[in-house]
Design a protein around this motif. Structure first.
Motif, PDB file in Angstrom:
ATOM      1  N   ILE A   1       0.870  -1.170   0.000  1.00  0.00           N
ATOM      2  CA  ILE A   1       0.000   0.000   0.000  1.00  0.00           C
ATOM      3  C   ILE A   1       0.912   1.226   0.000  1.00  0.00           C
ATOM      4  O   ILE A   1       1.776   1.367   0.862  1.00  0.00           O
ATOM      5  N   TYR A   2       0.722   2.070  -0.990  1.00  0.00           N
ATOM      6  CA  TYR A   2       1.489   3.306  -1.113  1.00  0.00           C
ATOM      7  C   TYR A   2       0.540   4.469  -0.833  1.00  0.00           C
ATOM      8  O   TYR A   2      -0.500   4.592  -1.481  1.00  0.00           O
ATOM      9  N   VAL A   3       0.894   5.303   0.132  1.00  0.00           N
ATOM     10  CA  VAL A   3       0.060   6.437   0.519  1.00  0.00           C
ATOM     11  C   VAL A   3       0.901   7.703   0.383  1.00  0.00           C
ATOM     12  O   VAL A   3       2.054   7.749   0.826  1.00  0.00           O
TER      13      VAL A   3
ATOM     14  N   HIS B   1      -3.517   5.038   8.234  1.00  0.00           N
ATOM     15  CA  HIS B   1      -4.454   4.092   8.839  1.00  0.00           C
ATOM     16  C   HIS B   1      -5.748   3.957   8.034  1.00  0.00           C
ATOM     17  O   HIS B   1      -6.432   2.951   8.111  1.00  0.00           O
ATOM     18  N   THR B   2      -6.075   4.960   7.214  1.00  0.00           N
ATOM     19  CA  THR B   2      -7.299   4.897   6.400  1.00  0.00           C
ATOM     20  C   THR B   2      -7.237   3.730   5.429  1.00  0.00           C
ATOM     21  O   THR B   2      -8.214   2.989   5.273  1.00  0.00           O
ATOM     22  N   GLY B   3      -6.104   3.524   4.782  1.00  0.00           N
ATOM     23  CA  GLY B   3      -5.941   2.386   3.875  1.00  0.00           C
ATOM     24  C   GLY B   3      -6.092   1.063   4.604  1.00  0.00           C
ATOM     25  O   GLY B   3      -6.710   0.125   4.099  1.00  0.00           O
ATOM     26  N   PHE B   4      -5.547   0.986   5.817  1.00  0.00           N
ATOM     27  CA  PHE B   4      -5.673  -0.237   6.607  1.00  0.00           C
ATOM     28  C   PHE B   4      -7.109  -0.466   7.061  1.00  0.00           C
ATOM     29  O   PHE B   4      -7.561  -1.602   7.143  1.00  0.00           O
ATOM     30  N   GLN B   5      -7.852   0.600   7.365  1.00  0.00           N
ATOM     31  CA  GLN B   5      -9.262   0.449   7.754  1.00  0.00           C
ATOM     32  C   GLN B   5     -10.067  -0.171   6.620  1.00  0.00           C
ATOM     33  O   GLN B   5     -10.875  -1.073   6.843  1.00  0.00           O
TER      34      GLN B   5
ATOM     35  N   PRO C   1      -9.385 -16.028   7.309  1.00  0.00           N
ATOM     36  CA  PRO C   1      -8.155 -16.349   8.041  1.00  0.00           C
ATOM     37  C   PRO C   1      -6.924 -16.002   7.204  1.00  0.00           C
ATOM     38  O   PRO C   1      -7.040 -15.728   6.007  1.00  0.00           O
ATOM     39  N   ASN C   2      -5.776 -16.040   7.804  1.00  0.00           N
ATOM     40  CA  ASN C   2      -4.485 -15.896   7.119  1.00  0.00           C
ATOM     41  C   ASN C   2      -4.384 -14.643   6.254  1.00  0.00           C
ATOM     42  O   ASN C   2      -4.216 -14.729   5.042  1.00  0.00           O
ATOM     43  N   PRO C   3      -4.462 -13.465   6.855  1.00  0.00           N
ATOM     44  CA  PRO C   3      -4.311 -12.257   6.040  1.00  0.00           C
ATOM     45  C   PRO C   3      -2.920 -12.215   5.400  1.00  0.00           C
ATOM     46  O   PRO C   3      -1.971 -12.788   5.928  1.00  0.00           O
ATOM     47  N   PRO C   4      -2.808 -11.554   4.251  1.00  0.00           N
ATOM     48  CA  PRO C   4      -1.527 -11.499   3.550  1.00  0.00           C
ATOM     49  C   PRO C   4      -0.524 -10.605   4.261  1.00  0.00           C
ATOM     50  O   PRO C   4      -0.883  -9.798   5.105  1.00  0.00           O
ATOM     51  N   ALA C   5       0.727 -10.781   3.871  1.00  0.00           N
ATOM     52  CA  ALA C   5       1.766  -9.854   4.317  1.00  0.00           C
ATOM     53  C   ALA C   5       1.481  -8.503   3.673  1.00  0.00           C
ATOM     54  O   ALA C   5       1.020  -8.443   2.536  1.00  0.00           O
ATOM     55  N   ILE C   6       1.713  -7.429   4.426  1.00  0.00           N
ATOM     56  CA  ILE C   6       1.400  -6.088   3.920  1.00  0.00           C
ATOM     57  C   ILE C   6       2.590  -5.167   4.159  1.00  0.00           C
ATOM     58  O   ILE C   6       3.198  -5.185   5.229  1.00  0.00           O
ATOM     59  N   THR C   7       2.893  -4.376   3.159  1.00  0.00           N
ATOM     60  CA  THR C   7       3.877  -3.309   3.304  1.00  0.00           C
ATOM     61  C   THR C   7       3.177  -2.007   2.980  1.00  0.00           C
ATOM     62  O   THR C   7       2.472  -1.913   1.976  1.00  0.00           O
TER      63      THR C   7
ATOM     64  N   ILE D   1      -3.527   7.094  -3.017  1.00  0.00           N
ATOM     65  CA  ILE D   1      -3.201   5.734  -2.595  1.00  0.00           C
ATOM     66  C   ILE D   1      -3.092   4.838  -3.831  1.00  0.00           C
ATOM     67  O   ILE D   1      -3.746   5.079  -4.842  1.00  0.00           O
ATOM     68  N   GLU D   2      -2.232   3.835  -3.714  1.00  0.00           N
ATOM     69  CA  GLU D   2      -2.100   2.807  -4.749  1.00  0.00           C
ATOM     70  C   GLU D   2      -1.781   1.494  -4.044  1.00  0.00           C
ATOM     71  O   GLU D   2      -1.065   1.488  -3.044  1.00  0.00           O
ATOM     72  N   ILE D   3      -2.349   0.415  -4.561  1.00  0.00           N
ATOM     73  CA  ILE D   3      -2.173  -0.902  -3.934  1.00  0.00           C
ATOM     74  C   ILE D   3      -1.785  -1.909  -5.017  1.00  0.00           C
ATOM     75  O   ILE D   3      -2.465  -1.984  -6.046  1.00  0.00           O
ATOM     76  N   ASP D   4      -0.728  -2.682  -4.797  1.00  0.00           N
ATOM     77  CA  ASP D   4      -0.429  -3.792  -5.689  1.00  0.00           C
ATOM     78  C   ASP D   4      -0.445  -5.079  -4.865  1.00  0.00           C
ATOM     79  O   ASP D   4      -0.443  -5.041  -3.644  1.00  0.00           O
ATOM     80  N   ALA D   5      -0.529  -6.221  -5.547  1.00  0.00           N
ATOM     81  CA  ALA D   5      -0.699  -7.482  -4.824  1.00  0.00           C
ATOM     82  C   ALA D   5      -0.071  -8.637  -5.584  1.00  0.00           C
ATOM     83  O   ALA D   5       0.053  -8.599  -6.812  1.00  0.00           O
ATOM     84  N   THR D   6       0.286  -9.669  -4.836  1.00  0.00           N
ATOM     85  CA  THR D   6       0.710 -10.952  -5.391  1.00  0.00           C
ATOM     86  C   THR D   6      -0.201 -12.014  -4.782  1.00  0.00           C
ATOM     87  O   THR D   6      -0.391 -12.051  -3.562  1.00  0.00           O
ATOM     88  N   ALA D   7      -0.771 -12.851  -5.644  1.00  0.00           N
ATOM     89  CA  ALA D   7      -1.668 -13.927  -5.184  1.00  0.00           C
ATOM     90  C   ALA D   7      -1.136 -15.259  -5.687  1.00  0.00           C
ATOM     91  O   ALA D   7      -0.525 -15.324  -6.763  1.00  0.00           O
TER      92      ALA D   7
END
Length: 135
Positions: free
Chosen positions: A82-84, A91-95, A105-111, A125-131
């Motif tokens: 998460i890039y803010v 904390h808004t992005g985390f909310q 269960p098992n939330p992903p690792a977050i940076t 804000i911008e969010i990228d992900a690996t699944a």
């Protein structure tokens, strides 16, 4: 088993020729890389200018569309960034993440990183992900 790489640009997401929205890599497991999702809707409009919460909601909606286009779900995400923009409440992005993730269960690792700016001056804000999808 051979590796297959597929580049996907879902019709429901804004298409920009400078990047691919989704890259799907398959083998014994399928790894899906989601490019940075922000507050741009399918029409190419920035949603929630000046409103981090509204932009985070749109970014997570885009993320879910991108995941679905590659046959993945939120529970397949193993890592996201998460890039803010500096000066915004991180904390808004985390909310929004906590609401979207729910009770899975098992939330992903977050940076989460604060950055000086993003690709467009209205982006907050911008969010990228690996699944990873087990086969």
């Amino acid at each position: 088993m051979a590796c297959n790489i597929e580049h996907i640009n879902p019709q429901q997401l804004h298409h920009n020729p400078a990047f691919t929205n989704v890259v799907r890599v398959s083998g014994n497991a399928t790894t899906v890389y989601i490019g940075g999702q922000n507050a741009v809707n399918a029409q190419g409009e920035v949603v929630g200018v000046g409103n981090l919460h509204a932009q985070a909601e749109q970014a997570f909606e885009n993320l879910q569309i991108a995941l679905a286009s590659a046959g993945a779900k939120l529970e397949h995400v193993v890592k996201w960034h998460i890039y803010v923009v500096q000066g915004q409440p991180g904390h808004t992005g985390f909310q929004v993440f906590r609401r979207v993730w729910g009770t899975r269960p098992n939330p992903p690792a977050i940076t989460m990183n604060y950055v000086a700016g993003l690709a467009h001056p209205d982006f907050l804000i911008e969010i990228d992900a690996t699944a990873v999808i087990p086969e």
